[in-house]
Design a protein around this motif. Structure first.
Motif, PDB file in Angstrom:
ATOM      1  N   GLY A 431      32.221  15.095  -7.616  1.00  0.00           N
ATOM      2  CA  GLY A 431      31.112  14.179  -7.372  1.00  0.00           C
ATOM      3  C   GLY A 431      30.092  14.851  -6.493  1.00  0.00           C
ATOM      4  O   GLY A 431      30.435  15.653  -5.614  1.00  0.00           O
ATOM      5  N   GLY A 432      28.824  14.571  -6.732  1.00  0.00           N
ATOM      6  CA  GLY A 432      27.778  15.220  -5.950  1.00  0.00           C
ATOM      7  C   GLY A 432      26.574  14.315  -5.771  1.00  0.00           C
ATOM      8  O   GLY A 432      26.361  13.358  -6.520  1.00  0.00           O
ATOM      9  N   ILE A 433      25.780  14.636  -4.757  1.00  0.00           N
ATOM     10  CA  ILE A 433      24.504  13.950  -4.528  1.00  0.00           C
ATOM     11  C   ILE A 433      23.441  15.001  -4.308  1.00  0.00           C
ATOM     12  O   ILE A 433      23.708  16.111  -3.828  1.00  0.00           O
ATOM     13  CB  ILE A 433      24.574  12.977  -3.325  1.00  0.00           C
ATOM     14  CG1 ILE A 433      24.979  13.733  -2.050  1.00  0.00           C
ATOM     15  CG2 ILE A 433      25.524  11.843  -3.601  1.00  0.00           C
ATOM     16  CD1 ILE A 433      24.929  12.855  -0.807  1.00  0.00           C
ATOM     17  N   HIS A 434      22.227  14.663  -4.694  1.00  0.00           N
ATOM     18  CA  HIS A 434      21.103  15.578  -4.550  1.00  0.00           C
ATOM     19  C   HIS A 434      19.875  14.781  -4.138  1.00  0.00           C
ATOM     20  O   HIS A 434      19.596  13.716  -4.689  1.00  0.00           O
ATOM     21  CB  HIS A 434      20.822  16.311  -5.865  1.00  0.00           C
ATOM     22  CG  HIS A 434      19.567  17.137  -5.859  1.00  0.00           C
ATOM     23  ND1 HIS A 434      19.543  18.448  -5.459  1.00  0.00           N
ATOM     24  CD2 HIS A 434      18.282  16.823  -6.180  1.00  0.00           C
ATOM     25  CE1 HIS A 434      18.319  18.914  -5.555  1.00  0.00           C
ATOM     26  NE2 HIS A 434      17.530  17.946  -5.990  1.00  0.00           N
ATOM     27  N   GLY A 435      19.143  15.329  -3.190  1.00  0.00           N
ATOM     28  CA  GLY A 435      17.865  14.751  -2.789  1.00  0.00           C
ATOM     29  C   GLY A 435      16.890  15.871  -2.505  1.00  0.00           C
ATOM     30  O   GLY A 435      17.235  16.846  -1.830  1.00  0.00           O
ATOM     31  N   SER A 436      15.691  15.772  -3.040  1.00  0.00           N
ATOM     32  CA  SER A 436      14.713  16.841  -2.834  1.00  0.00           C
ATOM     33  C   SER A 436      13.306  16.304  -2.971  1.00  0.00           C
ATOM     34  O   SER A 436      13.059  15.277  -3.612  1.00  0.00           O
ATOM     35  CB  SER A 436      14.929  17.992  -3.827  1.00  0.00           C
ATOM     36  OG  SER A 436      14.705  17.558  -5.151  1.00  0.00           O
ATOM     37  N   SER A 437      12.383  16.997  -2.354  1.00  0.00           N
ATOM     38  CA  SER A 437      10.957  16.725  -2.507  1.00  0.00           C
ATOM     39  C   SER A 437      10.241  18.063  -2.544  1.00  0.00           C
ATOM     40  O   SER A 437      10.630  19.004  -1.848  1.00  0.00           O
ATOM     41  CB  SER A 437      10.429  15.855  -1.363  1.00  0.00           C
ATOM     42  OG  SER A 437      10.486  16.560  -0.133  1.00  0.00           O
ATOM     43  N   ARG A 438       9.226  18.166  -3.378  1.00  0.00           N
ATOM     44  CA  ARG A 438       8.503  19.422  -3.529  1.00  0.00           C
ATOM     45  C   ARG A 438       7.152  19.157  -4.172  1.00  0.00           C
ATOM     46  O   ARG A 438       7.020  18.269  -5.015  1.00  0.00           O
ATOM     47  CB  ARG A 438       9.294  20.393  -4.399  1.00  0.00           C
ATOM     48  CG  ARG A 438       8.828  21.833  -4.326  1.00  0.00           C
ATOM     49  CD  ARG A 438       9.492  22.683  -5.386  1.00  0.00           C
ATOM     50  NE  ARG A 438       8.929  22.407  -6.704  1.00  0.00           N
ATOM     51  CZ  ARG A 438       9.299  23.048  -7.820  1.00  0.00           C
ATOM     52  NH1 ARG A 438      10.267  23.932  -7.770  1.00  0.00           N
ATOM     53  NH2 ARG A 438       8.732  22.760  -8.970  1.00  0.00           N
ATOM     54  N   ALA A 439       6.153  19.926  -3.756  1.00  0.00           N
ATOM     55  CA  ALA A 439       4.845  19.799  -4.377  1.00  0.00           C
ATOM     56  C   ALA A 439       4.931  20.240  -5.837  1.00  0.00           C
ATOM     57  O   ALA A 439       5.760  21.080  -6.196  1.00  0.00           O
ATOM     58  CB  ALA A 439       3.824  20.651  -3.627  1.00  0.00           C
ATOM     59  N   PRO A 440       4.098  19.688  -6.721  1.00  0.00           N
ATOM     60  CA  PRO A 440       4.077  20.152  -8.113  1.00  0.00           C
ATOM     61  C   PRO A 440       3.715  21.627  -8.181  1.00  0.00           C
ATOM     62  O   PRO A 440       3.192  22.212  -7.213  1.00  0.00           O
ATOM     63  CB  PRO A 440       2.992  19.278  -8.756  1.00  0.00           C
ATOM     64  CG  PRO A 440       2.819  18.111  -7.842  1.00  0.00           C
ATOM     65  CD  PRO A 440       3.142  18.599  -6.471  1.00  0.00           C
ATOM     66  N   ASN A 441       3.966  22.243  -9.314  1.00  0.00           N
ATOM     67  CA  ASN A 441       3.622  23.650  -9.497  1.00  0.00           C
ATOM     68  C   ASN A 441       2.137  23.879  -9.270  1.00  0.00           C
ATOM     69  O   ASN A 441       1.308  22.975  -9.397  1.00  0.00           O
ATOM     70  CB  ASN A 441       4.028  24.119 -10.887  1.00  0.00           C
ATOM     71  CG  ASN A 441       5.525  24.271 -11.038  1.00  0.00           C
ATOM     72  OD1 ASN A 441       6.251  24.439 -10.057  1.00  0.00           O
ATOM     73  ND2 ASN A 441       6.011  24.193 -12.269  1.00  0.00           N
TER      74      ASN A 441
END
Length: 671
Positions: A431-441
Motif C-alpha cells: 500500500g502506498g500514498i503519494h502527494g505532490s505539487s509542481r508547476a506545469p512544464n
C-alpha cells in the motif's frame, strides 16, 4: 548509417579479456534476487572471491539509478516479447503510431511526479529520451556486449548496442549507442534517432569512497506530415489504389512547400559520489553495520526542442514571418548534498539540501502590442530540502521520500510512502500514498512561435498542479498480480483546441490549440490485473485494465477498458539446442475520444469531437533462444489481412500501421 562507426568500435573491443575468463554456468534460484539496500557491498565483487570460480549470469550486475542491483537476464519469456520494441519497455498502456520513432498515444495515465521540477515540454517527443533515472550502470567480471536489432518500415533499421567491462575490480566503464532510422509507409514520415551514453563507477580499495557518473547525448528527429488529408476518401475507403500508403495525400508535402520536422536534442553530465565517514562492516550475521556518510549529486543538462517548416500552413494559422523556425532551450544545473545514516535496527535514513538553477529561453523578444509583450526567458533558482527512508522489519518493508521547496517559484513538494508485507514466499501485499505539487512544464508557461496563435506567457497565471493518490497491490504466484490506484488531480493542466465547429470542419482545429488549466478536481481510478495460466507446454498470459474518470468538464480522456491476451506454446526443440515460443497476442481497447497530436508543439491535446478505438490488434509471433541469443519474428496487426474496415487510428488523422512482418534479435557476448 551514422551510428555504424560506434558499432564497429564495440565489435573491435569484443575480444578484450578481463580478470576472469568466463565459463557461464547455471543460475541458482537463491541468486536471483535484487538488492536495494546494500549498494556498497554488491557494487563490486568481494576481493576475496576465488578467480577460478564458475561464472553465472548472476555475476553480471546491473545497477539502477536508485542503486537497486539486478543481474543480466538471458532467458526468453512472454515479457521479453512485450518489451521488444522501440522503447524497450512494455507498451501495454501505449498506442504506437504507424512508424518507428514516432510518438505513442496514451491508453493509461500515471500522474505521480518523480521530480518536483518542470520539464521543457514536447512530451510526445520525449518518450524515448533517456532521463537520469533511465541510465544503467554495470559491474561485470568479464567484458559484456549486448546487441539489439529490429527491422523498421522501409529503408532503415533499429539497433541498440552496449559494451561494458571492468578495467579492474573497482572500476567499471560502459559505452552504448541507440540508432534508428525508418522511412515509414506514408509520405514525409521519416524518423531518426541517435542516443549515445557512457558510464563509469569506481570505489576505493578500503570502500570509503565511491563515485559513478555518465554522459549522454541524444538526438531524436522526425518528419511531420500533419496526418492524412483525405481519410474518408483514401484511407477508410479501402480502395486498392490507396492500400499503397505512399499514395495517400498528407497535409504537409513537397507539392505545397510545407515540409516540416521537429527535433529534441540534449546533452547531460551527471556525477554521483559518496564518502563513508564510518566504514560499513559485516557483523556475524552478515548484516550491514552502522554507516555514516556524506554524498553529493551533480547534474548539468542542456536541451532544446525545435520545429521547422518551409512555409506557412493554414493548419496552424497565420505567421509573422516565413519559413518557420521555432526553438526553445532549457539549461539546468542541479546540486544536492546529503547525509546518510543507517544501521541494522533503524534502517537507512538520509537528509539532503539541493540547489536547482534553470534558464528556459527563446532567441527573440516578442512585442504583440504597446501593452502586451511575450518575454523570451524564464530563469531562476530553487532551493529544496529532502529526506529518504528505507527499512525492513521481518516480512515488512518500508520506504519513504520527502521533498520540500524552500524558495523559488516553480519547484513543488513531494511525499511518497510505500509499505510492502510478504505474506509468504509466493505472495505479498503493498500500500502506498503519494502527494505532490509542481508547476506545469515550461512550454505551458511560456512559448514563442513564428505562428501567431502559438505565443503565450502563463507564469504567474497557472497554479501548480497538485496530485494526491493512494495505491494498493497484491502479488501472488498463484492468484496473479492486482494493482489499484486512485488519484485526485487539482489544477490539471492540458492542451486543447478552442476551434469552432466551422473551423474544425475546415481542418483548422490544430490552429487554435492552447494550454489550459482545469479549476475543478478530477478523480481518476485505474485497476490492473495480470495473470498467466499454464497447462503443460501451453500458456495464456492475460493483462486487463479498467479506468474510470470523474470530472466536471471532459478534459481527461482514457479508454474504460484495455486488455491484452497472449496464447502461446513453449518447448525445447532440436535436442534442446533451441528453446521455442510461438503464439498469438490479442490487444483491444474500448473506443474513446483519443487525444490529438500537434506536431508544432510536440504534444498531445484533448479533443472531444472524434471517438476512436474499439478495434482489435492481433499479432502472431515466433520467438526462439539459442544460447544467449533471443530471436524474434512477428506478424503485426495480422487481422488487417482479412479485415475490410480501415478505421484503426493511433490519433485523429494518424492511422495505425497495417499488416507487416518484422524480425530481429537480442544477442549477448561474453568475452
Amino acid at each position: 548509417m551514422k551510428y555504424f562507426p560506434l558499432v564497429i568500435v564495440l565489435l573491435i573491443l569484443l575480444p578484450l579479456n578481463a580478470q576472469v575468463k568466463p565459463s557461464i554456468g547455471p543460475v541458482k534460484k537463491d541468486s536471483v534476487q535484487s538488492d536495494s539496500t546494500d549498494f556498497k557491498g554488491s557494487f563490486i565483487k568481494s576481493e576475496q572471491k576465488e578467480q577460478s570460480k564458475t561464472l553465472t549470469v548472476a555475476d553480471y550486475k546491473i545497477i539502477s539509478f536508485e542503486r537497486d542491483t539486478s543481474f543480466l537476464d538471458t532467458t526468453l519469456s512472454i515479457r521479453k516479447d512485450y518489451k521488444y520494441n522501440y522503447l524497450r519497455r512494455d507498451d501495454f498502456e501505449l498506442m504506437p503510431f504507424s512508424n518507428v520513432g514516432q510518438p505513442y498515444n496514451s491508453l493509461g495515465k500515471n500522474f505521480d511526479n518523480l521530480s518536483v521540477y518542470p520539464k521543457i515540454g514536447a512530451s510526445a517527443k520525449n518518450q524515448k529520451y533517456l532521463e537520469v533515472e533511465d541510465v544503467r550502470y554495470f559491474n561485470v567480471p568479464t567484458p559484456l556486449t549486448e546487441l539489439m536489432f529490429k527491422t523498421t518500415f522501409e529503408q532503415g533499421q533499429f539497433l541498440d548496442a552496449m559494451l561494458t567491462l571492468n578495467t579492474s575490480r573497482r572500476l567499471n566503464v560502459s559505452i552504448a549507442f541507440t540508432g534508428s532510422r525508418s522511412l515509414g509507409k506514408y509520405q514525409f514520415n521519416q524518423s531518426e534517432a541517435g542516443i549515445f551514453r557512457t558510464t563509469f563507477n569506481y570505489r576505493t580499495a578500503n570502500n570509503r569512497y565511491w563515485v559513478r557518473g555518465h554522459y549522454a547525448s541524444q538526438d531524436i528527429e522526425t518528419e511531420e506530415n500533419g496526418g492524412i488529408a483525405e481519410k474518408a476518401l483514401q484511407f477508410e475507403s479501402g480502395e486498392e489504389e490507396f492500400l499503397d500508403r505512399s499514395r495517400i495525400d498528407v497535409l504537409f508535402n513537397s507539392a505545397n512547400g510545407q515540409l516540416a520536422d521537429n527535433r529534441i536534442l540534449g546533452k547531460r553530465y551527471f556525477l554521483d559520489h559518496q564518502l563513508n565517514l564510518v566504514r560499513p562492516r559485516k557483523d556475524s550475521t552478515k548484516t550491514k553495520s552502522t554507516l555514516l556518510a556524506i554524498g553529493h549529486r551533480f547534474n548539468y543538462e542542456s536541451k532544446f526542442y525545435q520545429f521547422n517548416q518551409n512555409s506557412q500552413s493554414d493548419s496552424f494559422g497565420a505567421t509573422f514571418i516565413g519559413p518557420i523556425a521555432d526553438r526553445s532551450t532549457l539549461k539546468t544545473m542541479f546540486n544536492e548534498v546529503s547525509a546518510i545514516f543507517s544501521n541494522k535496527t533503524l534502517g537507512s535514513l538520509s537528509g539532503s539540501v539541493s540547489l536547482y538553477n534553470y534558464n528556459y529561453f527563446f532567441n527573440s523578444l516578442l512585442v504583440l502590442s504597446d501593452t502586451q509583450t511575450i518575454l523570451n526567458k524564464l530563469e531562476g533558482e530553487e532551493i529544496s530540502i529532502g529526506g529518504d527512508y528505507k527499512n525492513k522489519i521481518g516480512p515488512l518493508s518500508l520506504s519513504g521520500r520527502l521533498r520540500y521547496n524552500l524558495s523559488g517559484e516553480l519547484a513543488g513538494n513531494l511525499f511518497d510512502a510505500l509499505a510492502t508485507y510478504n505474506i509468504s514466499s509466493n505472495s505479498s501485499v503493498s500500500g502506498g500514498i503519494h502527494g505532490s505539487s509542481r508547476a506545469p512544464n515550461f512550454n505551458f508557461l511560456l512559448y514563442q512561435s513564428d505562428y501567431e496563435n502559438f505565443n503565450w506567457q502563463n507564469d504567474g497565471v497557472f497554479e501548480k498542479q497538485q496530485i494526491q493518490s493512494i495505491s494498493f497491490g497484491f502479488d501472488s504466484k498463484f492468484l496473479g498480480n492486482l494493482s489499484a490506484k486512485y488519484s485526485a488531480i487539482d489544477n490539471y493542466t492540458y492542451f486543447a483546441s478552442g476551434a469552432t465547429e466551422e473551423q474544425i470542419a475546415a481542418g483548422q482545429q490544430n490552429a487554435f490549440v492552447r494550454p489550459l488549466q482545469e479549476s475543478e478536481t478530477i478523480n481518476y481510478l485505474k485497476v490492473k490485473y495480470q495473470k498467466e495460466l499454464k497447462w503443460r507446454k501451453w500458456a495464456l498470459n492475460n493483462t486487463l485494465m479498467y479506468q474510470e474518470v470523474s470530472q466536471t468538464n471532459q478534459v481527461l480522456n482514457v479508454p474504460q477498458f484495455v486488455t491484452r491476451n497472449s496464447l502461446y506454446f513453449s518447448s525445447d526443440v532440436f535436442k534442446k539446442a533451441m528453446f521455442l515460443q510461438t503464439g498469438v497476442s490479442f490487444k483491444y481497447f474500448t473506443s474513446y475520444n483519443m487525444d490529438g497530436y500537434h506536431p508544432l508543439l510536440g504534444e498531445f491535446y484533448t479533443q472531444n469531437n472524434e471517438e476512436l478505438g474499439g478495434f482489435p490488434l492481433i499479432d502472431f509471433f515466433i520467438n526462439a533462444k539459442v544460447r544467449q541469443t533471443r530471436i524474434f519474428l512477428k506478424a503485426e496487426h495480422l487481422n488487417t489481412i482479412w479485415g475490410k474496415q480501415y478505421n484503426y487510428y493511433a490519433a485523429p488523422n494518424y492511422p495505425y500501421r497495417d499488416f507487416v512482418i518484422r524480425f530481429g534479435l537480442v544477442w549477448n557476448f561474453f568475452s
